[in-house]
Scaffold this motif. Structure first.
Motif, PDB file in Angstrom:
ATOM      1  N   LEU A 171      44.486  35.283 -38.603  1.00 34.92           N
ATOM      2  CA  LEU A 171      44.616  33.840 -38.737  1.00 34.92           C
ATOM      3  C   LEU A 171      45.555  33.280 -37.676  1.00 34.92           C
ATOM      4  CD1 LEU A 171      43.820  31.408 -40.529  1.00 34.92           C
ATOM      5  CD2 LEU A 171      45.824  31.904 -41.952  1.00 34.92           C
ATOM      6  N   GLU A 172      46.679  33.949 -37.454  1.00 34.95           N
ATOM      7  CA  GLU A 172      47.658  33.447 -36.487  1.00 34.95           C
ATOM      8  C   GLU A 172      47.173  33.583 -35.053  1.00 34.95           C
ATOM      9  OE1 GLU A 172      51.218  35.541 -37.429  1.00 34.95           O
ATOM     10  OE2 GLU A 172      51.782  34.162 -39.059  1.00 34.95           O
ATOM     11  N   SER A 173      46.429  34.638 -34.767  1.00 34.71           N
ATOM     12  CA  SER A 173      45.923  34.801 -33.404  1.00 34.71           C
ATOM     13  C   SER A 173      44.779  33.829 -33.113  1.00 34.71           C
ATOM     14  CB  SER A 173      45.445  36.241 -33.184  1.00 34.71           C
ATOM     15  OG  SER A 173      44.369  36.554 -34.053  1.00 34.71           O
ATOM     16  N   SER A 174      43.988  33.509 -34.153  1.00 29.11           N
ATOM     17  CA  SER A 174      42.869  32.578 -33.964  1.00 29.11           C
ATOM     18  C   SER A 174      43.335  31.127 -33.954  1.00 29.11           C
ATOM     19  CB  SER A 174      41.833  32.771 -35.079  1.00 29.11           C
ATOM     20  OG  SER A 174      41.324  34.086 -35.081  1.00 29.11           O
ATOM     21  N   PHE A 175      44.382  30.827 -34.737  1.00 29.24           N
ATOM     22  CA  PHE A 175      44.880  29.451 -34.867  1.00 29.24           C
ATOM     23  C   PHE A 175      46.406  29.464 -34.789  1.00 29.24           C
ATOM     24  CE2 PHE A 175      40.996  30.000 -37.320  1.00 29.24           C
ATOM     25  CZ  PHE A 175      40.170  29.042 -36.746  1.00 29.24           C
ATOM     26  N   PRO A 176      46.952  29.625 -33.586  1.00 27.53           N
ATOM     27  CA  PRO A 176      48.407  29.784 -33.435  1.00 27.53           C
ATOM     28  C   PRO A 176      49.227  28.562 -33.840  1.00 27.53           C
ATOM     29  CG  PRO A 176      47.319  29.540 -31.298  1.00 27.53           C
ATOM     30  CD  PRO A 176      46.243  29.727 -32.299  1.00 27.53           C
ATOM     31  N   HIS A 177      48.604  27.390 -33.907  1.00 30.04           N
ATOM     32  CA  HIS A 177      49.349  26.177 -34.263  1.00 30.04           C
ATOM     33  C   HIS A 177      48.929  25.650 -35.629  1.00 30.04           C
ATOM     34  CE1 HIS A 177      50.875  26.093 -30.167  1.00 30.04           C
ATOM     35  NE2 HIS A 177      49.642  26.209 -29.728  1.00 30.04           N
ATOM     36  N   LEU A 178      48.450  26.516 -36.467  1.00 30.67           N
ATOM     37  CA  LEU A 178      47.956  26.106 -37.770  1.00 30.67           C
ATOM     38  C   LEU A 178      49.077  25.530 -38.629  1.00 30.67           C
ATOM     39  CD1 LEU A 178      45.357  26.138 -39.510  1.00 30.67           C
ATOM     40  CD2 LEU A 178      46.114  28.342 -40.417  1.00 30.67           C
TER      41      LEU A 178
END
Length: 403
Positions: free
Chosen positions: A48-55
């Protein structure tokens, strides 16, 4: 979400795709996941963090809540209190919000409820009942389900059992706490939750026949889910018990229109006139009906009464414009649009949009005409309804149905 160059809609679509990918993996590999929960949660967060780092933290936690619910729902051990505690601990440790246990504990409560572990579900659901109407209804259902066991054991009991009284108490508290059925849970579409909603709402309607709150919630839910049959059944009860309530009559009118039942809609207008003879609102609905059926004599009869009762002139103007458009009187329609722009300069932007829609309404393309009429009516009716004080801020007991 912050710091992204793509649109928010595209991001949410991609998040949903990733969620569904994980759901598929959980479905096929739940035995492996059960044994290695820390590893799996670590993989979820890393992806999740690698796909959407500014989530956004809220979206991050909602994603983990949905994953946790899927694990609990899929695993054969999902209703085992020890396993549930492990899921709660691992998920909460990786969340970013101020109350990291909340979402996953709610998921645990729903899972136990669905598994029939009602007593174990109670502490989770009771703790968060004020957060969401579906949580509150689930809590009431757990008490109700436990009451059935009490009745089975006591057999000839005539008075409500202790657990049924608690279920009733929770439904009353629900009506006081939640003014809408809108839910923010990531699994609101679960068919089991929908069935529970209708079971408990129907029960509350029977338990508290003079309380309109449960009718209101039922009508709103039927609207939200596009549940035609439940809308019909709830409205039937509403008309029987609260037939003098303008909110109910408005809903009944709209339902008759949706059904193509002109006679039924006309009967509702008659009831409105009986309940509010001094108001121009019933005449407004009479004009709407005549507008849809393009009945000139009926329209002008109601229009005359509406003018005598001081209907807002801008509402009369929009209805007259609508009648010209729907009757195919092109020249008259465009003349009225221009006149209204001069009379109501603050509505110039809205009338410009109406002018564009009018071209489609008056075209010869049946598909364009149908779509344009629907959009036009929805817009103009919403505008007109806001001009009636009773629909802007009705009294507490008013059953305000969706529009």
């Amino acid at each position: 979400m912050r710091g992204e160059t793509l649109s928010e809609a595209v991001h949410y679509d991609k998040i949903e795709t990733l969620k569904q990918d994980f759901f598929g993996y959980i479905q096929s590999n739940h035995h492996k996941i059960d044994e290695k929960l820390p590893v799996f949660y670590g993989h979820v967060v890393s992806t999740l963090e690698s796909s959407f780092p500014h989530l956004d933290p809220g979206d991050h936690d909602t994603f983990l809540d949905a994953i946790s619910f899927k694990i609990l729902e899929t695993s054969p051990r999902g209703s085992d209190p020890t396993f549930v505690d492990r899921v709660v601990e691992h998920a909460a440790r990786l969340k970013r919000g101020k109350n990291p246990r909340a979402g996953v504990e709610i998921a645990a409560g729903f899972r136990m409820m669905k598994a029939g572990e009602f007593a174990h579900a109670l502490p989770y659901l009771r703790k968060y009942r004020s957060r969401d109407p579906l949580i509150h209804i689930a809590l009431a259902y757990c008490y109700y389900a436990l009451s059935l066991s009490e009745v089975a054991q006591l057999k000839n009991i005539k008075a409500p059992s202790e657990m049924e009284l608690r279920a009733r108490e929770q439904m009353l508290e629900l009506a006081r706490t939640h003014q809408t059925v809108a839910s923010s849970l990531p699994y609101t579409a679960d068919p089991a939750l929908t069935r529970i909603f209708w079971l408990m709402t129907s029960s509350a309607i029977d338990w508290f026949p003079s309380n309109p709150a449960f009718i209101k919630l039922g009508l709103e839910k039927a609207h939200t889910d596009h549940n035609h049959e439940m809308r019909r059944e709830t409205l039937k009860i509403a008309l029987t018990r609260f037939g003098n309530n303008m909110g109910v009559l408005r809903e009944a009118f709209q339902f008759a229109i949706d059904e193509g039942d002109g006679t039924g809609a006309a009967d509702i207008v008659k009831q409105m006139l009986q309940q509010a003879p001094e108001s121009s609102e019933p005449d407004y609905y009479g004009m709407l009906l005549a507008l849809r059926t393009r009945t000139r004599s009926g329209y002008h009869t109601f229009r005359k009464k509406a003018g005598e009762k001081k209907m807002p002139p801008d509402v009369l103007g929009f209805l007259d414009l609508s009648f010209s458009l729907f009757s195919g009187h092109e020249k008259d329609a465009y003349t009225r649009i221009q006149a209204m722009k001069e009379t109501y300069p603050s509505q110039d932007h809205y009338l410009t949009l109406i002018n564009y829609l009018s071209h489609d309404i008056l075209s010869e393309d049946e598909t364009r005409v149908k779509k344009a009429k629907k959009a036009y009516l929805n817009s103009v009716e919403a505008y007109c309804r806001r001009r009636f004080p009773s629909q802007r801020a009705g009294p507490t007991k008013e059953i305000a149905v969706p529009v």
